[in-house]
Design an enzyme around this catalytic site. Structure first.
Site, mmCIF file in Angstrom:
data_model
loop_
_atom_site.group_PDB
_atom_site.id
_atom_site.type_symbol
_atom_site.label_atom_id
_atom_site.label_comp_id
_atom_site.label_asym_id
_atom_site.label_seq_id
_atom_site.Cartn_x
_atom_site.Cartn_y
_atom_site.Cartn_z
ATOM 1 N N HIS A 96 5.421 3.626 -2.027
ATOM 2 C CA HIS A 96 6.077 3.149 -0.805
ATOM 3 C C HIS A 96 6.611 1.733 -0.957
ATOM 4 C CE1 HIS A 96 2.807 5.876 1.080
ATOM 5 N NE2 HIS A 96 3.878 6.596 0.815
ATOM 6 N N TYR B 33 -4.994 -3.618 4.121
ATOM 7 C CA TYR B 33 -3.708 -4.163 3.682
ATOM 8 C C TYR B 33 -3.340 -5.340 4.564
ATOM 9 C CZ TYR B 33 -2.597 0.517 1.727
ATOM 10 O OH TYR B 33 -2.594 1.702 1.040
#
Length: 188
Positions: free
Chosen positions: A65, A135
């Site tokens: 991604h 994240y």
């Protein structure tokens, strides 16, 4: 005294961050993020989004991604539970390491994080069941800027350590690299 040790990966700006743990008989304290200390490692933007993922099954691959400019993002990825093979892939137009990747094992035990700069794709494979990742992002998610590449594209040659047990339908639709793909221009 720094709470972080920064290790180069051989790809410019992609770095492994190791956290120093301060412990005693009660357990330990580990600083997850410090803008001042991580600036020297390349983190030069505010944290604008924090995400937490859980992946149930060993062998699952998520990725690869990225976000297109002007929404390109830095990520600092940490494993809170389990073990993952975390991959950063250079997609920067004109980079001498364009389409090169590096991977590092992140685990709850080793306390490592991967600092993924703007212009990189990111993905991982779970090495154990029940993996949780945290994240930190320098840019918010922008659906219109979302991009992805096939995690099994032979042109990329990513060496997943386990047979791939599961990928999402969305990730399976990510294209392979074509000759027309010249990378992400971060300067436009």
């Amino acid at each position: 005294m720094s709470r972080f040790t920064v290790t180069e990966t051989g790809i410019q700006d992609l770095r492994v961050i190791e956290r120093r743990r301060l412990g005693d008989e009660r357990g330990f304290l580990s600083r997850l993020f410090c803008a001042e200390e991580l600036a020297s490692a390349g983190w030069d933007q505010p944290v604008v989004q924090i995400n937490h993922t859980w992946t149930q099954a060993r062998g699952t691959v998520r990725g690869m991604h990225f976000q297109h400019p002007p929404h390109a993002e830095m990520k600092l990825v940490t494993c809170l539970r389990g073990r993952v093979w975390d991959v950063g892939l250079d997609l920067r137009a004109g980079s001498p390491t364009f389409l090169h990747w590096r991977a590092v094992e992140l685990s709850a035990d080793n306390g490592r994080a991967l600092l993924i700069p703007q212009g990189f794709a990111h993905g991982f494979q779970t090495l154990t069941d029940d993996c949780e990742l945290l994240y930190l992002h320098s840019a918010p998610y922008a659906a219109q800027a979302e991009g992805g590449l096939s995690a099994t594209d032979p042109t990329l040659g990513i060496e997943w350590p386990l047979p791939i047990a599961l990928q999402s339908a969305r990730d399976l639709r990510h294209p392979a690299v074509t000759e027309e793909f010249t990378g992400l221009d971060l300067h436009s």
